[in-house]
Enzyme design. Structure first.
Site, PDB file in Angstrom:
ATOM      1  N   GLU A 272       5.951   3.767   7.973  1.00 59.99           N
ATOM      2  CA  GLU A 272       6.552   2.585   8.608  1.00 59.99           C
ATOM      3  C   GLU A 272       5.756   1.388   8.129  1.00 59.99           C
ATOM      4  O   GLU A 272       4.528   1.364   8.275  1.00 59.99           O
ATOM      5  CB  GLU A 272       6.515   2.706  10.128  1.00 59.99           C
ATOM      6  CG  GLU A 272       7.307   3.898  10.673  1.00 59.99           C
ATOM      7  CD  GLU A 272       8.762   3.934  10.229  1.00 59.99           C
ATOM      8  OE1 GLU A 272       9.349   2.864   9.972  1.00 59.99           O
ATOM      9  OE2 GLU A 272       9.316   5.046  10.120  1.00 59.99           O
TER      10      GLU A 272
ATOM     11  N   CYS B  98       4.383  -5.711  13.692  1.00 56.16           N
ATOM     12  CA  CYS B  98       5.331  -5.520  12.587  1.00 56.16           C
ATOM     13  C   CYS B  98       6.700  -6.058  12.978  1.00 56.16           C
ATOM     14  O   CYS B  98       7.498  -6.432  12.128  1.00 56.16           O
ATOM     15  CB  CYS B  98       5.417  -4.052  12.232  1.00 56.16           C
ATOM     16  SG  CYS B  98       5.676  -3.035  13.678  1.00 56.16           S
TER      17      CYS B  98
ATOM     18  N   VAL C 230       0.850  -1.200   0.000  1.00 57.02           N
ATOM     19  CA  VAL C 230       0.000   0.000   0.000  1.00 57.02           C
ATOM     20  C   VAL C 230       0.884   1.248   0.000  1.00 57.02           C
ATOM     21  O   VAL C 230       0.631   2.204  -0.752  1.00 57.02           O
ATOM     22  CB  VAL C 230      -0.951  -0.020   1.233  1.00 57.02           C
ATOM     23  CG1 VAL C 230      -1.654   1.321   1.409  1.00 57.02           C
ATOM     24  CG2 VAL C 230      -1.982  -1.134   1.103  1.00 57.02           C
TER      25      VAL C 230
END
Ligand code: NAD
Length: 543
Positions: free
Chosen positions: A293, A327, A269
């Site tokens: 990020e 993440c 994205v």
């Protein structure tokens, strides 16, 4: 107008509440969870400080019980994005001109509301809405968000205080202006704290913001907005819209006043967003700040001097807390052959104890993954690994979406260090391990460095200083947050500034001065107290 050079309260990390049996915090949290389950809510957008209802109501369901309806949010369209942009631009002048201490106060007050009155609500909303256990909710939606608000104020003071030298008879000053235009905050589902930080970090510096949260985080996003409004955030400074990503993107990235994006989410994205901004660059009044990020393929490498209990603990916590949907979660590990039998036993012992189920039952360490798309993707990778000749699924591997999106903590052993699950981010409770010959430690470090596009977090486990140094050097660019004898998750604001490079993002380090500097536009002012009155220089005179 009276003023002063104000100090700000020294930021300290918020202590973690443990929710042990018998504590008042535990019973309060359980009470709020009960209320959430029994009350159907309706969540409007907030634009210009007003509640906006589109009438297009979308049901919100807990990931661990997808037949239960917690309430509905009002889905907006392009017109709501335009309204939000207008509201942000209208609010800009007054907010930017407000003396900074007032802006600081709003967020310090928000931090104290989160630490007190709203603590159980924000945690309960995160537990139920995003399927987090009480500890995972506490370290995220309470502690980390409180830390962001308090530390950002202290970092703001540092930024404003940094001033240039002045030569005699001059005075040089550095002013930090907000960006011209509005900022877009586009936030992920997995951390309530990130959702709460991305719109507010630019706002602290006088920017106004359009905020689009992930559809699967709207339940707790609404609580953040309530906190900010109660803390005195003026109307229009942050405008919360519930639209699809592409609908938001189309309106935002073609607007001449678009001044910057504060993004956290997947790499794909982000790459598309960057490309769109590049294609539209001639439309904007300034060069937009692009802060993103993104994904990770985070690693643990063990040397044969590692302590096996510490290693097993780091792998189980690092890979499976919050179902691996961090993440920073460990998703690939490199283990020396000599340690593997003992490590396997220890991991088997830990994994056999882990209880999976809804977070409302506090005995569960492990809950559901966020939604059906994520479940299906993870189940697909696991089923492929079961069939592949290069891999064995040695723990977990079962999945069931009949009640909630439950995937067992799963460990895959691969004989191919380039196997797809060693390279690609799956974003779930799947850890792939590669067993290497002990004498190939250095070679394995080189393989690790070149295996994935990402470079977010990673860890080395060893007692041998030479082995630690070798890994630190060889993996210099493989992680933006590198850990020695610790799991690679759980970065703390003010202690481990967070972010990665390569495919993992712009590495602007959330929760640090580095990030906040992206939301200001410096202006240097030189004032001369004795301006020259003759254009000629000394060297031009006769000998
Ligand atoms: P995601 O990419 O699916 O969504 C992020 C945001 O972008 C959401 O608000 C979503 O609605 C929006 N979006 C999706 N498609 C879009 C499009 N085409 N145009 C515009 N907006 C769009 O990410 P997610 O599943 O919410 O979060 C998980 C991802 O975030 C993982 O890749 C994870 O590694 C990453 N993450 C990174 C960090 C970090 O600090 N590096 C922290 C948390 C999460």
């Amino acid at each position: 107008m009276s003023t002063g050079f104000f100090k700000v309260p020294v930021a300290e990390n918020e202590p973690i509440v443990n929710y042990a049996p018998g504590t008042i915090e535990r019973s309060r949290l359980k009470q709020v969870i009960k209320e959430i389950w029994s009350t159907e809510v309706e969540i409007p957008m907030i634009i210009g400080g007003k509640e906006v209802r589109s009438g297009n109501k979308i049901a919100i369901k807990p990931p661990h019980d997808h037949k239960h309806i917690l309430g509905y949010y009002h889905r907006g369209d392009a017109s709501h994005v335009q309204m939000a942009i207008k509201a942000a631009l209208n609010a800009k002048k007054a907010w930017a001109e407000l003396p900074w201490e007032n802006r600081a106060s709003v967020f310090l007050r928000a931090a104290s509301l989160l630490a007190g009155k709203y603590r159980s609500r924000i945690n309960a909303a995160t537990m139920v809405g995003q399927s987090k256990n009480p500890f995972q909710a506490e370290i995220d939606s309470a502690c980390e968000l409180i830390d962001f608000y308090r530390f950002n104020v202290e970092f703001m003071k540092q930024i404003y205080s940094q001033q240039p030298q002045s030569a005699p008879l001059t005075w040089n000053r550095l002013e930090q202006r907000p960006l011209e235009g509005f900022v877009f905050a586009l936030t992920p589902f997995n951390f309530t704290s990130i959702a709460g930080n991305l719109p507010t970090a630019p706002a602290l510096f006088g920017n106004t913001v359009v905020w689009k949260p992930s559809n699967t985080q709207i339940y707790s996003a609404r609580v953040i907005m309530e906190v900010l409004m109660e803390a005195g955030l003026p109307d229009g400074v942050i405008n919360l819209v519930f639209v699809s990503g592409p609908v938001a993107g189309k309106e935002i990235f073609s607007h001449p006043d678009f001044a910057g994006i504060h993004y956290t989410g997947s790499t794909e994205v982000f790459r598309n967003i960057w490309k769109t901004i590049g294609d539209n660059i001639h439309l904007y009044k300034s060069y937009p700040r692009i802060v993103g990020e993104t994904g990770g393929k985070d690693f643990v490498i063990a040397h044969n001097s590692a302590n096996v209990e510490q290693l097993a603990t780091a792998l189980v916590r690092g890979a499976f807390e919050f179902q691996g949907q961090k993440c920073s979660a460990v998703s690939r590990a490199y283990i020396p052959k000599s340690l593997w039998p003992e490590l396997k036993n220890k991991m088997a012992e830990f994994l056999s104890e882990i209880k999976m189920g809804p977070p409302e039952d506090f005995r569960n360490f492990f809950n559901a993954v966020i939604d059906e798309a994520s479940f299906d993707k993870l189940a697909g990778f696991i089923e492929n690994a079961k069939k592949d000749k290069e891999t064995d699924v040695i723990f977990g591997g079962n999945h069931d979406k009949s009640v909630g999106y439950f995937i067992e903590p799963t460990v895959i052993i691969t004989r191919d260090p380039q196997y797809i699950t060693m390279r690609e981010e799956l974003f779930g409770p799947v850890l792939t391990m590669y067993i290497y010959e002990d004498e190939k430690y250095e070679e394995t470090l080189e393989i690790l460095d070149k295996t994935s596009d990402y470079a977010l977090t990673g860890a080395v486990f060893s007692k041998d200083r030479y082995a630690i140094e070798l890994a630190t050097r060889k993996l210099e660019n493989a992680a933006g947050n590198f850990y020695i004898n610790d799991k690679p998750t759980g970065a703390v604001v003010g202690q481990q500034p967070f972010g990665g490079a390569r495919g993992s993002g712009t590495n602007d380090k959330a929760g640090s001065v580095i990030n906040l500097l992206r939301w200001v536009q410096p202006r240097t002012i030189k004032e001369n107290f004795r301006p020259p009155v003759d254009y000629k220089y000394m060297f031009m005179q006769e000998e």
